[in-house]
Scaffold this active site. Structure first.
Site, PDB file in Angstrom:
ATOM      1  N   HIS A 117       0.815  -1.215   0.000  1.00  0.00           N
ATOM      2  CA  HIS A 117       0.000   0.000   0.000  1.00  0.00           C
ATOM      3  C   HIS A 117       0.852   1.269   0.000  1.00  0.00           C
ATOM      4  O   HIS A 117       0.322   2.369  -0.192  1.00  0.00           O
ATOM      5  CB  HIS A 117      -0.942  -0.003   1.205  1.00  0.00           C
ATOM      6  N   ASP A 130      -2.385   3.238  -4.261  1.00  0.00           N
ATOM      7  CA  ASP A 130      -3.656   3.132  -3.549  1.00  0.00           C
ATOM      8  C   ASP A 130      -4.527   2.065  -4.199  1.00  0.00           C
ATOM      9  O   ASP A 130      -4.166   1.452  -5.219  1.00  0.00           O
ATOM     10  CB  ASP A 130      -4.364   4.485  -3.550  1.00  0.00           C
TER      11      ASP A 130
END
Length: 446
Positions: free
Chosen positions: A417, A421
């Site tokens: 992450h 995104d």
């Protein structure tokens, strides 16, 4: 007069610092030729046959099969021709078959004769050399011409002249006050420091018995070493450092399977399903290059790569390995099929080299071969993502407005992450699913 040369476990490259003895290929008393493999060892990367750079008679082996040794620890000793002064790295230079060696800086040292030395450096002329045993590392080290255990701390100035000797000791946290020098008037020489460091390395490599605990549960203990230990370390590091997330989608793979059948019906090499999935992967990474990257933690930067070295998970008798297909983005389906086949065969034979197992930038994990639909895998550190493919099975599916039985597969993407995104990850996975459901989509990017 014959001289006894000590052959140490060489630098195995790729940052490897130890290896496990798997099989001795020679016995004590056996005659060996230069570059003859003498032992098979297992590193965290692969199985390697180690050739000896000396020719002569094996006089000792250090370590039983299953013993883990650090790089630089003694492997065996060989009695060669007449005593002479030889370069430390003299021999063929072919220390590891298939890897090659660099030429080290020229450095000469005095080779010790087979007569044991006392701790003060004088030879014991009244006793004959004892045959060196080969039952355990610690026992072998006792006959390997090394100094006695470190002496108690001495008071007063340390008898050292060379700043190189002081630096060598300082870099290895060795207290010179505990050494008895073999030079004139007890002068500590570089050889004294190197011998002390070798003794420490051999003792550290000796098998350690776990402390007994009164209430410890009874069970079988399996050391985490070799490939199993490397996998454990890498997965643990990935879990600690990478904030991963997973998204998944079901896809109708019927058209992809039909396309593969049509390809294989034509003349030419057969195309594997894994190769088609890899081709889809590289096309998706071209559209979403954020996932072909890694995080440089020290520089606090995301490093995006312009080549795709595609790893794929392969289960072997020795554990899980991830061979790497170099420059997968430049390969077609036939080339990918051939390379997957070559690496898979080498994986099962245990002949993968460190180069075959390192440098991946993205991993394709086909866990459908185990008969499961889905998974949330751990990312192969330091990569940023892994595509998982489940089994392809007939399922009810709405196709063109009607219920039909179609070949359905579950796809999952586990991603770091920090590099992107959910929108980027979702876009990547959706493109992969679209290509699986309608392979003609892929033609637009070729």
């Amino acid at each position: 007069m014959a001289q006894v040369l000590e052959f140490k476990l060489p630098d195995l490259g790729e940052g490897l610092t130890e290896a496990v003895i798997v099989t001795w290929l020679v016995q004590v008393g056996e005659v060996v030729a230069i570059d003859q493999p003498v032992v098979e060892v297992e590193t965290a990367k692969a199985m390697v046959e180690v050739p000896c750079p000396y020719g002569g008679v094996v006089t000792a082996r250090f370590g039983e099969e299953g013993t883990e040794l650090p790089v630089g620890a003694p492997l065996l000793t060989v009695a060669v021709g007449e005593a002479t002064t030889v370069p430390e790295a003299e021999g063929s230079g072919n220390v590891l078959v298939g890897y090659g060696t660099g030429t080290p800086p020229a450095r000469r040292r005095r080779v010790r004769n087979a007569v044991p030395e006392r701790a003060n450096g004088t030879a014991d002329r009244g006793s004959a050399p004892e045959p060196a045993p080969h039952t355990a590392v610690a026992e072998a080290a006792a006959h390997a011409h090394v100094p006695a255990p470190l002496a108690p701390l001495t008071e007063g100035p340390v008898p050292v002249i060379s700043p190189l000797v002081r630096r060598l000791a300082r870099d290895n946290d060795l207290d010179l006050r505990r050494l008895s020098g073999s030079g004139p008037d007890g002068l500590i020489l570089r050889a004294d420091v190197e011998d002390a460091l070798r003794v420490s390395a051999v003792r550290a490599a000796a098998p350690k018995t776990p402390p007994a605990t009164a209430n410890a549960p009874v069970g079988v203990r399996t050391p985490l070493k070799g490939i199993r230990g490397a996998v454990a370390d890498k997965l643990s590091r990935s879990r600690r450092e990478i904030p991963d997330a997973t998204c998944w989608v079901d896809a109708d793979a019927t058209e992809l399977m039909r396309a593969r059948t049509a390809m294989n019906a034509a003349a030419g090499p057969r195309i594997s399903l894994l190769a088609l999935l890899a081709r889809i992967c590289t096309a998706a990474l071209a559209r979403h290059p954020e996932l072909n990257s890694y995080v440089d933690v020290e520089a606090r930067e995301i490093v995006q790569l312009d080549h795709v070295h595609l790893g794929f998970a392969a289960q072997t008798d020795r554990g899980l390995v991830v061979p790497v297909v170099r420059d997968a983005q430049a390969r077609g389906a036939e080339s990918l099929t051939a390379e997957f086949a070559r690496l898979t065969e080498s994986a099962h034979a245990g002949t993968l080299t460190p180069t075959d197992l390192t440098g991946g930038t993205f991993t394709l994990n086909n866990y459908g071969v185990f008969g499961v639909d889905g998974s949330t895998p751990i990312i192969n550190h330091p990569e940023a993502a892994m595509l998982g493919v489940g089994r392809i099975v007939p399922k009810p599916w709405v196709h063109e407005g009607e219920l039909a039985v179609r070949q359905v597969v579950q796809l999952s993407l586990t991603f770091d992450h920090r590099v992107c995104d959910g929108g980027t990850a979702g876009g990547f996975l959706r493109y992969v699913a679209d290509c699986v459901e309608n392979p003609t989509v892929l033609l637009r990017t070729l």
